[in-house]
Design an enzyme around this catalytic site. Structure first.
Site, PDB file in Angstrom:
ATOM      1  N   GLY A 102       7.032  -4.653  -0.865  1.00 32.54           N
ATOM      2  CA  GLY A 102       6.042  -5.704  -1.149  1.00 32.54           C
ATOM      3  C   GLY A 102       4.862  -5.631  -0.208  1.00 32.54           C
ATOM      4  O   GLY A 102       4.867  -4.878   0.768  1.00 32.54           O
ATOM      5  N   GLY A 104       3.123  -6.340   2.633  1.00 26.18           N
ATOM      6  CA  GLY A 104       3.428  -6.916   3.944  1.00 26.18           C
ATOM      7  C   GLY A 104       2.181  -7.198   4.757  1.00 26.18           C
ATOM      8  O   GLY A 104       2.227  -7.877   5.781  1.00 26.18           O
ATOM      9  N   ARG A 105       1.079  -6.621   4.327  1.00 27.96           N
ATOM     10  CA  ARG A 105      -0.174  -6.862   5.068  1.00 27.96           C
ATOM     11  C   ARG A 105      -1.363  -6.806   4.122  1.00 27.96           C
ATOM     12  O   ARG A 105      -2.447  -6.375   4.501  1.00 27.96           O
ATOM     13  CB  ARG A 105      -0.338  -5.815   6.160  1.00 27.96           C
ATOM     14  CG  ARG A 105      -0.213  -4.432   5.588  1.00 27.96           C
ATOM     15  CD  ARG A 105      -0.809  -3.380   6.415  1.00 27.96           C
ATOM     16  NE  ARG A 105      -0.383  -2.114   5.846  1.00 27.96           N
ATOM     17  CZ  ARG A 105      -0.737  -0.965   6.316  1.00 27.96           C
ATOM     18  NH1 ARG A 105      -1.521  -0.900   7.341  1.00 27.96           N
ATOM     19  NH2 ARG A 105      -0.316   0.135   5.742  1.00 27.96           N
ATOM     20  N   LYS A 125      -6.717  -6.052   2.792  1.00 28.76           N
ATOM     21  CA  LYS A 125      -5.649  -5.309   3.475  1.00 28.76           C
ATOM     22  C   LYS A 125      -5.792  -5.546   4.974  1.00 28.76           C
ATOM     23  O   LYS A 125      -6.836  -5.237   5.546  1.00 28.76           O
ATOM     24  CB  LYS A 125      -5.799  -3.817   3.125  1.00 28.76           C
ATOM     25  CG  LYS A 125      -4.639  -2.956   3.578  1.00 28.76           C
ATOM     26  CD  LYS A 125      -4.757  -1.551   3.001  1.00 28.76           C
ATOM     27  CE  LYS A 125      -3.737  -0.617   3.618  1.00 28.76           C
ATOM     28  NZ  LYS A 125      -3.867   0.755   3.116  1.00 28.76           N
ATOM     29  N   GLY A 138       1.439  -7.688   9.873  1.00 30.59           N
ATOM     30  CA  GLY A 138       0.504  -7.960   8.783  1.00 30.59           C
ATOM     31  C   GLY A 138      -0.926  -7.529   9.070  1.00 30.59           C
ATOM     32  O   GLY A 138      -1.826  -7.798   8.277  1.00 30.59           O
ATOM     33  N   ASP A 264       6.129   3.712  -3.773  1.00 30.15           N
ATOM     34  CA  ASP A 264       5.329   2.478  -3.636  1.00 30.15           C
ATOM     35  C   ASP A 264       3.845   2.812  -3.494  1.00 30.15           C
ATOM     36  O   ASP A 264       3.004   1.916  -3.508  1.00 30.15           O
ATOM     37  CB  ASP A 264       5.793   1.641  -2.439  1.00 30.15           C
ATOM     38  CG  ASP A 264       5.740   2.409  -1.135  1.00 30.15           C
ATOM     39  OD1 ASP A 264       6.418   3.443  -1.032  1.00 30.15           O
ATOM     40  OD2 ASP A 264       5.003   1.989  -0.223  1.00 30.15           O
TER      41      ASP A 264
END
Ligand code: AMP
Ligand code: MG
Length: 506
Positions: A102, A104-105, A125, A138, A264
């Site tokens: 997922g 994350g940041r 981002k 993050g 991913d």
């Protein structure tokens, strides 16, 4: 062209921010994402704003001055109605399955419809922690943000499908890696942030309804013409495989190494996604690996087609429940599509390589001509980009042959090859000058060379000096032009400048 300060057009007009964003992804059920707010940034400063891209997107940024843009593109001042989401996805990382990764940041702010009528995601981002951050902070360090901006925008200028970079903003805070480094936010623009890993996320949970909703979303948004296919999900698999084959062929034709082709990072829209330890090769060696984390060479230059196919096989597996009621039939249909990947890749690659050699017609023996040249370049450790650029001159005049030879450690083998190539060029129409001209629009002079990127990053991180970054970014916007003042960007690294390994620095 690319400006660092907003133009008058941006500054005139209303004083209230009016950017309008849609968010079709956030209409999907809650389990597809997590709603999340960007982290506070103590002193957002706009480093670069990509005005040509803003224009392409048709963004209405009247009412935003430089401070306003910095606040917007660091997530500090969200336009009314914007509810950012972190997307859920899984992924195979270096072959190992992770059921939950997922964003994350990263936060998806929403979507805009560009001037071509294409829906594009706007994502921040490096905007702070999300429910998917696990142990991460993050944040995105400035260096990797500058690298992603430079390389993704260069890829676009080179004609490669890619996510884009709309803005780079310093947050004013530090991220802690081996040492404190300035943190930044990159505003990423993509046709889609749905990846193979998004499908894997629902597949591993046995969530067939989620899978079906995701496939419908992707087909409606990205491949609407497949709605009328007899088996839309099988057609989706075919399309995604075809786009990926075309994409990886372009990478190889330019000497690009993605570095982290995990599932991913495999975009469902066929764009180059996630610029981590990526790099363009200098000296040609098909086994080149840059990424420090890629110890086994899984994602080496020459492995990229096979690794794309491997990732697509994970996509096919995830789609199985949607392909046919009968599992055996689903598997055999998926397998047939996957088997088409390598021939499709090879056809795209040969088309690209023909163009690099100035060949418009298709003749028997062209593939051997290309393979033999690459063998000579590999043995002679030729600089990949410079060699093809010099070859353009050799199409026009044998006077350029010495220049070409000087790029090889073992130049003898080249003479026979040049004679063969020139005989082959006789089958092409038009004078040498015309052939050279068309070669110069596919063989770039300027690529984002790792040592030049690292120099720009060092100046920025160590001294807050962004001049080298801006100069390089400007040069990369015109990779085929080669004006004399940019000659320094065309040259390979000196031995002391060579960067042997790259790090994602996340
Ligand atoms: P990447 O290597 O960028 O493809 O990221 C792999 C996974 O790690 C994704 O789920 C990212 O969101 C997550 N990630 C990478 N860096 C960070 C970070 N600094 N903080 C939180 N999550 C991160
Ligand atoms: Mg990623």
């Amino acid at each position: 062209m690319v400006e660092t300060t907003p133009s008058a057009a941006l500054q005139s007009g209303a004083s209230q921010p009016e950017l309008r964003l849609d968010n079709s992804y956030a209409q999907l059920p809650d389990r597809f994402f997590a709603r999340c707010r960007p982290a506070p940034a103590s002193a957002p400063t706009l480093i670069r704003f990509n005005e040509p891209l803003a224009d392409e997107l048709g963004l209405d940024l009247r009412g935003y001055d430089e401070t306003g843009l910095a606040a917007l593109f660091s997530g500090q001042a969200l336009p009314e109605g914007v509810e950012p989401v972190a997307m859920a996805y899984a992924g195979h990382q270096f072959g190992n399955f992770v059921p939950q990764l997922g964003d994350g940041r990263a936060l998806l702010l929403g979507e805009v419809t560009d001037r071509q009528g294409v829906r594009r995601d706007i994502q921040l981002k490096g905007a702070g922690r999300t429910p998917f951050s696990r142990h991460g902070d993050g944040l995105a360090p400035l260096g990797p943000v500058l690298r992603e901006h430079l390389v993704s925008e260069a890829m676009h200028a080179l004609g490669v499908p890619t996510t884009r970079s709309l803005a780079v903003v310093l947050t004013g805070d530090d991220a802690f890696r081996e040492r404190p480094v300035p943190a930044a936010v990159l505003t990423r623009v993509a046709r889609s942030h749905v990846r193979v890993g998004t499908f894997e996320y629902f597949a591993v949970r046995g969530d067939h309804e989620g899978l079906r909703l995701l496939a419908d979303y992707v087909i409606d948004r990205h491949y609407p013409h497949l709605r009328s296919a007899s088996n839309p999900c099988l057609a989706l698999l075919e399309q995604v495989c075809d786009r990926q084959a075309a994409l990886v062929a372009q990478w190889l034709s330019l000497g690009f190494i993605h570095g982290v082709m995990n599932t991913d990072n495999l975009s469902i829209a066929g764009e180059t996604l996630d610029y981590g330890p990526c790099a363009f090769m200098d000296a040609y060696n098909p086994r080149t690996v840059f990424s420090f984390v890629d110890q086994t060479g899984r994602y080496a230059y020459e492995n990229q087609p096979a690794m794309a196919q491997w990732g697509l096989a994970r996509f096919a597996e995830s789609l199985l429940p949607l392909l046919a009621d009968d599992e055996e039939r689903a598997v055999s249909e998926a397998q047939a599509v996957l088997e088409g990947f390598m021939p499709a890749y090879r056809a795209y690659w040969l088309r690209a390589m023909r163009a690099k050699l100035g060949l418009c017609r298709e003749c028997d023996g062209d593939d051997a001509l290309v393979d033999d040249l690459l063998e000579i370049m590999s043995r002679g450790r030729a600089d990949f980009t410079l060699f093809f650029r010099h070859l353009c001159d050799a199409a026009e005049s044998t006077g350029a042959d010495d220049g070409l030879r000087s790029l090889l450690q073992a130049p003898e083998a080249l003479d026979d090859w040049l004679a063969r190539w020139r005989r082959r060029l006789e089958a092409e129409s038009g004078p040498g000058r015309a052939i050279a001209e068309r070669m110069r629009v596919v063989n770039p002079a300027v690529i984002p060379r790792t040592h030049a990127i690292e120099n720009a990053i060092r100046d920025a991180e160590d001294r807050g000096d962004f001049a080298a970054f801006h100069r390089l970014a400007d040069a990369l916007a015109r990779p085929f032009d080669a004006p004399p003042e940019e000659a320094d960007y065309a040259r390979p690294p000196q031995p002391h400048e060579r960067v042997p390994q790259t790090f994602c620095g996340t």
